[in-house]
Design a protein around this motif. Structure first.
Motif, PDB file in Angstrom:
ATOM      1  N   HIS A   1     136.833   0.204  95.968  1.00  0.00           N
ATOM      2  CA  HIS A   1     136.945  -1.256  96.072  1.00  0.00           C
ATOM      3  C   HIS A   1     136.137  -1.724  94.960  1.00  0.00           C
ATOM      4  CE1 HIS A   1     137.959  -0.165 100.108  1.00  0.00           C
ATOM      5  NE2 HIS A   1     138.457  -1.438 100.277  1.00  0.00           N
TER       6      HIS A   1
ATOM      7  N   THR B   1     131.781  13.584 115.008  1.00  0.00           N
ATOM      8  CA  THR B   1     131.125  14.082 116.300  1.00  0.00           C
ATOM      9  C   THR B   1     132.490  14.180 117.429  1.00  0.00           C
ATOM     10  OG1 THR B   1     129.183  13.228 115.452  1.00  0.00           O
ATOM     11  CG2 THR B   1     129.133  13.878 117.797  1.00  0.00           C
TER      12      THR B   1
ATOM     13  N   ASN C   1     138.946  -3.087 104.115  1.00  0.00           N
ATOM     14  CA  ASN C   1     138.111  -2.136 103.793  1.00  0.00           C
ATOM     15  C   ASN C   1     139.051  -0.762 103.963  1.00  0.00           C
ATOM     16  OD1 ASN C   1     138.246  -1.970 106.525  1.00  0.00           O
ATOM     17  ND2 ASN C   1     136.803  -3.470 106.479  1.00  0.00           N
ATOM     18  N   ASN C   2     138.418   0.178 104.246  1.00  0.00           N
ATOM     19  CA  ASN C   2     139.013   1.565 104.338  1.00  0.00           C
ATOM     20  C   ASN C   2     139.707   1.757 105.675  1.00  0.00           C
ATOM     21  OD1 ASN C   2     138.907   2.757 101.846  1.00  0.00           O
ATOM     22  ND2 ASN C   2     136.612   3.400 102.170  1.00  0.00           N
ATOM     23  N   GLN C   3     139.298   0.857 106.624  1.00  0.00           N
ATOM     24  CA  GLN C   3     139.965   0.939 107.927  1.00  0.00           C
ATOM     25  C   GLN C   3     141.016  -0.108 108.080  1.00  0.00           C
ATOM     26  OE1 GLN C   3     136.688   2.809 107.231  1.00  0.00           O
ATOM     27  NE2 GLN C   3     135.993   0.715 107.745  1.00  0.00           N
TER      28      GLN C   3
ATOM     29  N   GLN D   1     146.496  -1.756 112.609  1.00  0.00           N
ATOM     30  CA  GLN D   1     145.561  -0.931 112.041  1.00  0.00           C
ATOM     31  C   GLN D   1     144.161  -0.971 112.549  1.00  0.00           C
ATOM     32  OE1 GLN D   1     145.555  -1.687 107.623  1.00  0.00           O
ATOM     33  NE2 GLN D   1     146.415  -3.615 108.294  1.00  0.00           N
TER      34      GLN D   1
ATOM     35  N   ARG E   1     137.126  -3.374 111.589  1.00  0.00           N
ATOM     36  CA  ARG E   1     136.475  -4.583 111.537  1.00  0.00           C
ATOM     37  C   ARG E   1     137.186  -5.322 110.457  1.00  0.00           C
ATOM     38  NH1 ARG E   1     131.269  -7.270 111.340  1.00  0.00           N
ATOM     39  NH2 ARG E   1     131.152  -6.309 109.244  1.00  0.00           N
TER      40      ARG E   1
ATOM     41  N   ILE F   1     142.747  11.687 115.958  1.00  0.00           N
ATOM     42  CA  ILE F   1     142.900  12.436 115.122  1.00  0.00           C
ATOM     43  C   ILE F   1     142.526  13.736 115.725  1.00  0.00           C
ATOM     44  CG2 ILE F   1     142.076  13.761 112.969  1.00  0.00           C
ATOM     45  CD1 ILE F   1     141.034  11.097 111.853  1.00  0.00           C
TER      46      ILE F   1
ATOM     47  N   GLU G   1     136.280  12.053 122.448  1.00  0.00           N
ATOM     48  CA  GLU G   1     135.961  10.595 121.771  1.00  0.00           C
ATOM     49  C   GLU G   1     135.089  11.164 120.448  1.00  0.00           C
ATOM     50  OE1 GLU G   1     134.387   8.946 126.201  1.00  0.00           O
ATOM     51  OE2 GLU G   1     132.976   9.052 124.734  1.00  0.00           O
ATOM     52  N   VAL G   2     135.515  10.317 119.415  1.00  0.00           N
ATOM     53  CA  VAL G   2     134.980  10.814 118.178  1.00  0.00           C
ATOM     54  C   VAL G   2     134.100   9.521 117.505  1.00  0.00           C
ATOM     55  CG1 VAL G   2     136.901  12.149 117.768  1.00  0.00           C
ATOM     56  CG2 VAL G   2     136.975   9.732 116.887  1.00  0.00           C
ATOM     57  N   SER G   3     133.253  10.154 116.884  1.00  0.00           N
ATOM     58  CA  SER G   3     132.470   9.176 115.924  1.00  0.00           C
ATOM     59  C   SER G   3     132.051   9.795 114.598  1.00  0.00           C
ATOM     60  CB  SER G   3     131.154   8.604 116.641  1.00  0.00           C
ATOM     61  OG  SER G   3     130.250   9.777 116.812  1.00  0.00           O
ATOM     62  N   SER G   4     131.927   8.942 113.643  1.00  0.00           N
ATOM     63  CA  SER G   4     131.481   9.696 112.318  1.00  0.00           C
ATOM     64  C   SER G   4     130.935   8.399 111.480  1.00  0.00           C
ATOM     65  CB  SER G   4     132.872  10.185 111.580  1.00  0.00           C
ATOM     66  OG  SER G   4     133.589   9.196 111.338  1.00  0.00           O
ATOM     67  N   SER G   5     130.666   8.813 110.258  1.00  0.00           N
ATOM     68  CA  SER G   5     130.062   7.663 109.437  1.00  0.00           C
ATOM     69  C   SER G   5     131.425   7.052 108.636  1.00  0.00           C
ATOM     70  CB  SER G   5     129.383   8.481 108.095  1.00  0.00           C
ATOM     71  OG  SER G   5     130.025   9.369 107.545  1.00  0.00           O
ATOM     72  N   PHE G   6     132.566   7.511 108.848  1.00  0.00           N
ATOM     73  CA  PHE G   6     133.700   6.850 108.343  1.00  0.00           C
ATOM     74  C   PHE G   6     134.691   6.014 109.232  1.00  0.00           C
ATOM     75  CE2 PHE G   6     136.144   6.178 104.712  1.00  0.00           C
ATOM     76  CZ  PHE G   6     137.153   6.617 104.350  1.00  0.00           C
ATOM     77  N   ALA G   7     134.130   5.525 110.301  1.00  0.00           N
ATOM     78  CA  ALA G   7     134.454   4.741 111.428  1.00  0.00           C
ATOM     79  C   ALA G   7     135.518   5.288 112.197  1.00  0.00           C
ATOM     80  CB  ALA G   7     135.100   3.395 110.775  1.00  0.00           C
ATOM     81  N   ASP G   8     135.527   6.648 112.299  1.00  0.00           N
ATOM     82  CA  ASP G   8     136.484   7.441 113.154  1.00  0.00           C
ATOM     83  C   ASP G   8     136.130   6.942 114.552  1.00  0.00           C
ATOM     84  OD1 ASP G   8     136.022   9.968 110.873  1.00  0.00           O
ATOM     85  OD2 ASP G   8     138.064   9.693 111.657  1.00  0.00           O
TER      86      ASP G   8
ATOM     87  N   LYS H   1     131.668  14.180 108.453  1.00  0.00           N
ATOM     88  CA  LYS H   1     131.421  14.956 109.615  1.00  0.00           C
ATOM     89  C   LYS H   1     131.763  14.163 110.964  1.00  0.00           C
ATOM     90  CE  LYS H   1     129.658  18.308 110.602  1.00  0.00           C
ATOM     91  NZ  LYS H   1     128.294  18.903 110.483  1.00  0.00           N
TER      92      LYS H   1
ATOM     93  N   LEU I   1     142.716   5.958 114.793  1.00  0.00           N
ATOM     94  CA  LEU I   1     143.681   7.000 114.718  1.00  0.00           C
ATOM     95  C   LEU I   1     143.216   8.028 115.782  1.00  0.00           C
ATOM     96  CD1 LEU I   1     144.237   7.341 110.940  1.00  0.00           C
ATOM     97  CD2 LEU I   1     145.900   6.716 112.555  1.00  0.00           C
TER      98      LEU I   1
END
Lengths: 399, 157, 253
Positions: free
Chosen positions: C167, C100, A48-50, A336, A359, A342, A347-354, C98, A340
């Protein structure tokens, strides 16, 4: 010393054909899986993208690293003039080519657009180690083919200078190739678990280990096929010693890599991810790479009571290879999975698995593709051994 | 006796295969029709004449795409989006068809010639709904200008 | 029907293209001038001219003006460029997201958009084996999907996790944003809009409907909006320690 004689693999048993049949099936499944992945896109895999590189890359890099190491026996005989290894030089060369072909096949078939391989051949960005690797890998095949020619052709093999020069070229090229493969990861400044100069020497050391393990396993299998001893007791002893040295060297570099990173407060969390908190990656590291893949076989090699002949060598070689696969898994996928940094300090969180651990659950198509790489290599070896005299004739007990 | 009957078997097989191929060939004409590309209603002619386009459209595409991507040259006359918008073929629902529909302008020839193209794996194979309003006038020059003025009109909205 | 063999085609074609481009320029120039006067927000580039390094596009994002829970920039980007969530967050493309940020010591939470930073020394460009990942002369980092082989090495190399891999197959692409299965993509600074003299969709949406946190413009031009905004206070690049000199800067981080 008596002239070394070689043979093609003429007599084959039912079990040989069964094994060949198995490899044919695995290759067919792998190719089918690659077609399926290309048709539907990588959504059918666990990548996936991660975690962008998965099981196919684990197998591919494992095979490529093994390939450069498999040439070692030939190099030792030509470059370092150890004549005892000369009978195995030809097999070493063809195995190197076969393993590299298997690894490259898997790598290419996993591309998002494998039909654009011609683009990869025609357009190059020479700042990319990946582009350099394309030349290193194809060049390796050509040089080892020339090396084999110099060893096997009647006239060429009488020219000692030719043999030695190509031998040196092949040895130097093989070291540069493994450096290039390790640098694929070592040059990545973005990832904490990669960005390091030690990746190249670590890969070189690992290549010695995996390559020799593969060579030994093929020799043992061919010994039982030809129903003759292809390795003398002395050679078995030498191979055991070499495997132990290479395993210790790899262990040392692994320890240095982890301890150095542990020392830096910035990287403690990344290190503890591998060493303690990473779930499957921690299991693969301690259980797979260290215990099963290094300490157990080393212990078996050292133990006086343990079988010091072919059977012992078979088991320890297979353990070293299993450990090698685990090592590749931890490096490639574990590296992987750790997020990262960034925005350091936050502590970061986002909809892009930051900020989240990546997984990765491998699926059947990618597993089949990865495994088929080994089968491709073994099939190519089997065909080559039947066609040309790569195998040494039965070793006399005393010269 | 064995050799003679083997030869006869081979001959028979050859005849059967030949007949099958002949039959298939007759059927093949129905399978992929000879292309009859629909001429766009909006423009009199293409950016170049038909014979030239037939031979060289691929080279033009290859050349222009590098100029657009790497240098940002986006002249409307050689824009792929313009080609798609002029050559749009309407489907049953009155909307332009996508590449997977055999009526798509590029499909008609490419299916027949069995040349697989991958342009539309990334590029939109039908024009945006808004841009269609622009294709009112004839002529490539006018089409280019009107496409531009439609853009301007859209900006001012 | 035949007109003299293939070797005659190449010189004829070049001449044809040159004269055609000349014709197009003189025809379109009046329209372009009208265009430039009417709606240029960042200075439209004439369609037939190549970009140069005279301009360097950049973005300033003021975190303090970024409302928590707002994702107008994300929505605008996805509408403009045609990517959307398909219910598989792990494989869905995201050109902008975005993030957080939570201070672990104080628990204070803030939000910031993150996208391709359009670095001056992009690691993704360095590692791409075919050169598909490239930096345009005006600083915009793009993926040339014509030559992308989908190896994903650039995704490994990007320190900002800016890139996404496509994908699955798509057939609903936007005309201005081609994207396809098996290639890698990321924020393009809405390059077609920028070339036409407009600003990226995210910046426009933020200015129109949210906190106006984003300012876009030419970093090389001291009179541009973004240069004036940068000059008016402190700002920082994320992961500046990597020495990549990104074109995107953040304020109040």
């Amino acid at each position: 010393m008596a002239k070394v004689k070689f043979q093609t693999l003429d007599e084959t048993s039912a079990s040989f054909w069964a094994l060949v049949g198995l490899h044919v099936v695995l290759v067919a499944l792998g190719l089918g899986a690659a077609l399926y992945m290309e048709e539907h896109g990588h959504i059918v895999t666990g990548m996936n993208n991660q975690i962008v590189w998965g099981l196919p890359h684990v197998f591919a890099v494992f095979l490529i690293v093994s390939a450069s190491g498999a040439l070692n026996v030939a190099s030792v005989s030509s470059v370092f003039n150890r004549l005892a290894y000369k009978p195995y030089a030809r097999l070493s060369g063809i195995l190197a080519i076969a393993l590299l072909a298997g690894g490259l096949a898997v790598l290419v078939l996993d591309l998002g657009r494998p039909e654009r391989l011609i683009v990869a051949i025609l357009k190059h960005n020479f700042k990319s180690i990946f582009a350099w690797n394309i030349y290193l890998y194809t060049g390796f095949m050509a040089i080892v083919a020339a090396y084999l020619f110099a060893m096997m052709d009647r006239r060429a093999s009488q020219n000692a200078t030719l043999g030695k020069s190509i031998g040196w070229l092949a040895f130097a090229w093989r070291l540069i190739l493994t450096t290039g493969t390790g640098s694929i990861f070592g040059f990545l400044i973005a990832r904490e678990l990669y960005d390091s100069a030690i990746m190249a020497p670590l890969f070189i050391s690992a290549s010695f280990l995996y390559g020799l393990a593969f060579t030994v396993l093929v020799l043992i299998m061919m010994s039982s096929e030809t129903r003759a001893e292809l390795m003398t007791e002395e050679m078995i002893g030498k191979f055991r010693g070499l495997l132990a040295i290479f395993a210790l060297a790899t262990l040392f570099l692994t320890i240095v890599q982890h301890v150095t990173r542990l020392y830096s407060s910035a990287h403690v969390d990344a290190e503890m991810f591998i060493l303690r908190d990473g779930g499957i990656y921690t299991l693969m590291f301690w259980g797979g790479q260290i215990l099963l893949g290094t300490l157990l076989p080393l212990g078996l090699l050292a133990a006086r009571g343990f079988d010091s002949g072919r059977r012992g060598l078979t088991l320890t070689s297979m353990l070293f290879l299993a450990g090698g696969l685990a090592q590749m898994y931890v490096i490639i996928i574990g590296g992987q999975a750790f997020p990262l940094k960034i925005f350091p300090g936050y502590e970061v969180s986002s909809s892009f698995a930051d900020g989240a651990i990546g997984r990765y659950i491998p699926t059947l198509p990618e597993a089949l593709l990865g495994i088929s790489g080994i089968s491709i290599a073994m099939l190519l070896t089997a065909v080559a051994l039947r066609l040309l005299p790569f195998l040494p004739q039965a070793a006399p007990e005393k010269a | 006796m064995a050799a003679v009957s083997l030869r006869r078997i081979l001959l028979a097989a050859l005849v059967v295969v030949g007949a099958a191929l002949g039959l298939l060939k007759a059927e093949a004409a129905d399978r992929t029709p000879v292309p009859q590309p629909v001429k766009p209603a909006t423009a009199e002619k293409c950016v170049a004449d038909t014979q030239f386009m037939r031979r060289n459209h691929m080279k033009m595409l290859l050349h222009q795409r590098d100029e657009t991507m790497h240098e940002g040259i986006r002249t409307k006359q050689y824009s792929l989006a313009n080609c798609v918008s002029c050559h749009a073929v309407k489907g049953a629902d009155g909307k332009p068809v996508v590449y997977s529909d055999p009526k798509h302008f590029c499909r008609t020839c490419h299916s027949y010639a069995a040349v697989r193209i991958d342009c539309f794996e990334c590029h939109a194979s039908r024009p945006e709904e808004k841009a269609k309003a622009a294709d009112a006038s004839a002529g490539s020059r006018d089409a280019a200008l009107s496409a531009l003025s439609a853009h301007v009109a859209e900006m001012k909205r | 029907m035949s007109d003299g063999g293939n070797d005659m085609i190449a010189p004829d074609r070049r001449a044809l293209l040159k004269s055609a481009v000349g014709l197009a320029t003189t025809t379109i120039a009046p329209g372009v001038t009208l265009y430039a006067f009417g709606v240029a927000e960042v200075g439209a580039k004439p369609a037939d001219q190549a970009v140069t390094s005279a301009k360097r596009w950049g973005l300033l994002i003021d975190i303090n003006k970024c409302p928590p829970g707002c994702d107008k920039c994300v929505t605008a980007c996805s509408e403009e460029n045609g990517w959307k969530s398909s219910g598989h967050p792990e494989t869905d493309a995201q050109w902008i997201r975005k993030v957080t940020l939570r201070d672990p010591r104080t628990g204070v939470k803030r939000e910031a958009p993150a996208m391709c930073q359009h670095c001056a020394s992009p690691p993704c460009v360095d590692v791409c084996p075919t050169g598909a990942s490239f930096k345009r002369a005006d600083g915009i980092v793009l993926v040339d999907k014509h030559i992308c082989i989908g190896c994903r090495y650039c995704m490994m190399a990007c320190p900002y996790k800016a890139r996404s891999f496509v994908h699955e197959e798509h057939d609903d692409q936007k005309v201005e944003a081609p994207r396809g299965k098996g290639t890698v993509e990321s924020c393009t600074f809405c390059v077609t809009r920028v070339d036409a003299g407009r600003i990226p969709a995210c910046v426009e949406a933020c200015a129109a409907k949210a906190g106006a946190a984003m300012t876009f413009g030419d970093l090389n031009d001291p009179a541009s909006d973004v240069s004036k905004a940068l000059a008016s206070g402190a700002s920082a690049q994320i992961r500046a320690d990597l020495g990549l000199d990104p074109g995107v800067r953040y304020r109040n981080l």
